[in-house]
Design a protein around this motif. Structure first.
Motif, short mmCIF file in Angstrom:
data_model
loop_
_atom_site.label_atom_id
_atom_site.label_comp_id
_atom_site.label_asym_id
_atom_site.label_seq_id
_atom_site.Cartn_x
_atom_site.Cartn_y
_atom_site.Cartn_z
N GLN A 181 45.43 66.27 36.11
CA GLN A 181 44.08 65.71 36.11
C GLN A 181 44.09 64.19 36.26
OE1 GLN A 181 42.81 67.33 32.38
NE2 GLN A 181 41.91 69.17 33.31
N ALA A 182 45.20 63.56 35.86
CA ALA A 182 45.32 62.11 35.99
C ALA A 182 45.70 61.69 37.40
CB ALA A 182 46.35 61.58 34.99
N GLY A 183 46.04 62.68 38.25
CA GLY A 183 46.29 62.38 39.66
C GLY A 183 47.74 62.16 40.04
N TYR A 184 48.69 62.54 39.18
CA TYR A 184 50.10 62.37 39.52
C TYR A 184 50.50 63.34 40.65
CZ TYR A 184 50.80 59.48 35.37
OH TYR A 184 50.75 58.47 34.44
N ALA A 185 51.46 62.92 41.46
CA ALA A 185 51.93 63.73 42.58
C ALA A 185 52.60 65.00 42.08
CB ALA A 185 52.90 62.92 43.45
N THR A 186 52.44 66.07 42.84
CA THR A 186 53.01 67.36 42.44
C THR A 186 54.52 67.29 42.25
OG1 THR A 186 51.26 68.60 43.55
CG2 THR A 186 53.31 69.78 43.10
N GLU A 187 55.21 66.61 43.20
CA GLU A 187 56.68 66.55 43.09
C GLU A 187 57.12 65.79 41.84
OE1 GLU A 187 55.59 63.48 46.35
OE2 GLU A 187 54.91 65.44 45.66
N ASP A 188 56.34 64.79 41.42
CA ASP A 188 56.69 64.04 40.21
C ASP A 188 56.46 64.89 38.96
OD1 ASP A 188 57.37 61.85 41.72
OD2 ASP A 188 55.40 60.90 41.55
N ILE A 189 55.44 65.72 38.98
CA ILE A 189 55.18 66.63 37.86
C ILE A 189 56.27 67.69 37.78
CG2 ILE A 189 53.62 68.40 36.98
CD1 ILE A 189 51.29 66.77 38.14
N VAL A 190 56.66 68.24 38.93
CA VAL A 190 57.70 69.28 38.97
C VAL A 190 59.03 68.71 38.47
CG1 VAL A 190 59.08 70.72 40.52
CG2 VAL A 190 56.60 70.62 40.79
N ALA A 191 59.37 67.51 38.92
CA ALA A 191 60.61 66.88 38.44
C ALA A 191 60.53 66.61 36.95
CB ALA A 191 60.85 65.57 39.21
N GLY A 192 59.34 66.23 36.48
CA GLY A 192 59.15 65.98 35.05
C GLY A 192 59.34 67.25 34.23
N LEU A 193 58.89 68.39 34.78
CA LEU A 193 59.08 69.67 34.09
C LEU A 193 60.56 70.03 34.00
CD1 LEU A 193 56.14 71.69 35.68
CD2 LEU A 193 56.39 71.13 33.25
N CYS A 194 61.31 69.75 35.06
CA CYS A 194 62.76 69.99 35.05
C CYS A 194 63.43 69.14 33.98
CB CYS A 194 63.36 69.70 36.42
SG CYS A 194 62.91 70.86 37.72
N GLU A 195 63.05 67.87 33.91
CA GLU A 195 63.65 66.99 32.90
C GLU A 195 63.21 67.39 31.50
OE1 GLU A 195 62.98 62.89 33.86
OE2 GLU A 195 64.23 62.98 35.68
N ALA A 196 61.99 67.92 31.36
CA ALA A 196 61.52 68.37 30.05
C ALA A 196 62.33 69.56 29.56
CB ALA A 196 60.03 68.74 30.13
N LEU A 197 62.64 70.49 30.48
CA LEU A 197 63.45 71.64 30.10
C LEU A 197 64.84 71.20 29.67
CD1 LEU A 197 63.70 75.10 31.77
CD2 LEU A 197 65.79 73.84 31.28
N VAL A 198 65.42 70.27 30.41
CA VAL A 198 66.77 69.78 30.07
C VAL A 198 66.77 69.06 28.73
CG1 VAL A 198 68.55 68.12 30.74
CG2 VAL A 198 67.59 69.67 32.45
N ARG A 199 65.75 68.25 28.47
CA ARG A 199 65.66 67.57 27.16
C ARG A 199 65.57 68.59 26.03
NH1 ARG A 199 62.00 64.26 29.66
NH2 ARG A 199 60.26 65.24 28.57
N ASN A 200 64.75 69.63 26.24
CA ASN A 200 64.61 70.65 25.21
C ASN A 200 65.95 71.32 24.96
OD1 ASN A 200 64.17 73.66 24.45
ND2 ASN A 200 62.24 72.68 23.90
N TYR A 201 66.66 71.65 26.03
CA TYR A 201 67.96 72.31 25.91
C TYR A 201 68.96 71.43 25.15
CZ TYR A 201 72.45 74.31 27.27
OH TYR A 201 73.72 74.84 27.23
N LEU A 202 69.04 70.16 25.53
CA LEU A 202 70.01 69.26 24.91
C LEU A 202 69.65 68.94 23.46
CD1 LEU A 202 70.66 66.80 27.88
CD2 LEU A 202 72.11 68.68 27.11
N ASN A 203 68.35 68.87 23.15
CA ASN A 203 67.93 68.53 21.80
C ASN A 203 67.95 69.72 20.85
OD1 ASN A 203 67.44 65.84 22.47
ND2 ASN A 203 65.32 66.24 23.06
N ASN A 204 67.97 70.91 21.38
CA ASN A 204 67.94 72.11 20.53
C ASN A 204 69.22 72.92 20.64
OD1 ASN A 204 65.07 72.25 19.30
ND2 ASN A 204 64.70 71.75 21.44
N VAL A 205 69.45 73.53 21.78
CA VAL A 205 70.63 74.38 21.94
C VAL A 205 71.92 73.59 21.82
CG1 VAL A 205 71.75 76.07 23.44
CG2 VAL A 205 69.28 75.84 23.48
#
Length: 323
Positions: A181-205
Motif C-alpha cells: 500500500q505504501a507503493g514499494y516495488a514488487t521485486e523489493d517486497i519479494v526480496a524482503g520476504l526472502c530475507e525475512a524467512l532467512v532471519r526467522n530461520y537464523l534467529n529461531n532454528v
C-alpha cells in the motif's frame, strides 16, 4: 549384491522417492505432493517408478524417513526406518564430503544439522511457526499473485529489498500488505520476504548454532534462488545447493537401507514388498488406548484385513503385539 536401493521420504507437504545404485549414483527420483493422503502418494510414486524402471532392475533394500516414516516403512516393507536428521546428513556428506552445516527448509518444517568430522554433533528443528518454512512463501506468493516458481527470479531483480517483519507469519503478512500500500516495488517486497524467512530461520532454528562452511542447503525451498541469495548475504559465505536438493532425504534413506542389508550379511532377503505395493489395499485407522492415564493414540495399518503394524503407544502394548 543388488542393482538398486529404494528410499522414501514422506513429509507433510511432499513425498519423495529415490532409486540409488550400487555406487550411490542416483538412478531415478520423484517429487510428489502428499496432499493429505500419504498412502496414495507413496503408492502413486511406486507405480510411477515401476513404469520408468528397466525390467531387469532389482531392488535389494528399501528405507523410509520423514515425518511419515512409520507408515511409509509399513507400506513398502522397509529394511531401515530412520529419522530425517540421519537421512539428510548421509546424503549431504555423500554429495559434499567435508560439509559442516546442513540447512534444510521444507514446506512445513525446517532444520539445521551441525556436522564435525563427518559426524552429526548437534541439530535443531522448527515444526511450530510457519514463518521459517516454505508454506510461508507459498502463502505470500499467492497473495502477491506470483507463481512460486518465479519467486526467486523476481527476488534477484531487487536492488533495495524492503525490510519485512519475519518473526511471525501473521505479522509478516500484515507488514507486506502495508509495504504494498505504501507503493514499494514488487521485486523489493519479494526480496524482503526472502530475507525475512532467512532471519526467522537464523534467529529461531539456528539460534546458538555455530554455522561453519561448507554449508549445504537442502529441501524444497532450496529451489528458490532468492532464499539462497538471502542466506549467502546473511551468512557472508557461499551456500551449496546440490543437484538433488529436493529429494536428499529419500536418497539418504536408500543409502542407509543398503548399509543395513550389507551389515546383515549375504543371504539376507529384503523386506521390500516390490513395486506391486503400489496396488495393494492398505488402510489406516486410530484408536485411543484406555489401559492407563497416558491414553495413547495408537495408529494401526492394515493390508486388507491383516494388521501389519501399530505405533504410537508409549509402553509397547499394542506395537509389540504385531512386532
Amino acid at each position: 549384491m543388488f542393482e538398486a536401493s529404494l528410499g522414501v521420504d514422506v513429509g507433510s507437504v511432499t513425498t519423495k522417492l529415490a532409486l540409488v545404485g550400487r555406487g550411490d549414483e542416483v538412478l531415478d527420483t520423484l517429487y510428489l505432493r502428499t496432499e493429505g493422503h500419504p498412502i496414495k502418494a507413496v503408492q502413486n510414486g511406486l507405480r510411477q517408478l515401476a513404469r520408468r524402471a528397466p525390467a531387469s532392475l532389482a531392488v535389494g533394500a528399501a528405507g523410509a524417513t520423514g515425518s511419515g516414516r512409520q507408515l511409509a516403512g509399513v507400506l513398502i516393507g522397509a529394511d531401515a526406518v530412520k529419522n530425517e536428521i540421519t537421512a539428510h546428513a548421509v546424503a549431504a556428506l555423500k554429495i559434499a564430503p567435508g560439509a559442516r552445516t546442513i540447512i534444510e527448509i521444507g514446506g512445513q518444517d525446517s532444520k539445521i544439522i551441525i556436522i564435525r568430522g563427518d559426524v552429526v554433533v548437534d541439530f535443531a528443528m522448527n515444526t511450530v511457526c510457519a514463518a521459517g518454512t516454505g508454506s510461508f512463501l507459498d502463502h505470500q506468493a499467492e497473495r502477491l499473485g506470483i507463481p512460486i516458481e518465479e519467486f526467486g527470479t523476481i527476488a534477484l531483480r531487487s536492488r533495495r529489498p524492503v525490510r519485512i517483519a519475519g518473526r511471525c507469519g501473521v505479522f509478516a503478512e500484515s507488514d507486506m500488505i502495508h509495504k504494498q500500500q505504501a507503493g514499494y516495488a514488487t521485486e523489493d517486497i519479494v526480496a524482503g520476504l526472502c530475507e525475512a524467512l532467512v532471519r526467522n530461520y537464523l534467529n529461531n532454528v539456528a539460534r546458538g548454532k555455530q554455522i561453519e562452511g561448507p554449508v549445504v542447503f537442502q529441501g524444497g525451498v532450496a529451489a528458490n534462488a532468492g532464499i539462497r541469495a538471502a542466506l549467502e548475504k546473511a551468512l557472508q559465505q557461499p551456500v551449496m545447493v546440490p543437484e538433488y536438493f529436493g529429494v536428499s532425504g529419500a536418497i539418504g534413506a536408500a543409502m542407509l537401507a543398503r548399509e543395513t542389508m550389507e551389515a546383515a550379511g549375504a543371504g539376507t532377503r529384503t523386506r521390500f514388498r516390490g513395486f506391486e505395493a503400489g496396488d495393494m489395499d492398505f488402510t489406516t485407522s486410530a484408536f485411543e488406548c484406555q489401559g492407563c492415564p497416558n491414553m495413547c493414540e495408537v495408529v494401526e495399518a492394515r493390508l486388507g484385513r491383516k494388521v501389519l503394524a501399530r505405533w504410537g503407544d508409549r509402553c509397547g502394548k499394542w506395537s509389540q503385539e504385531v512386532a
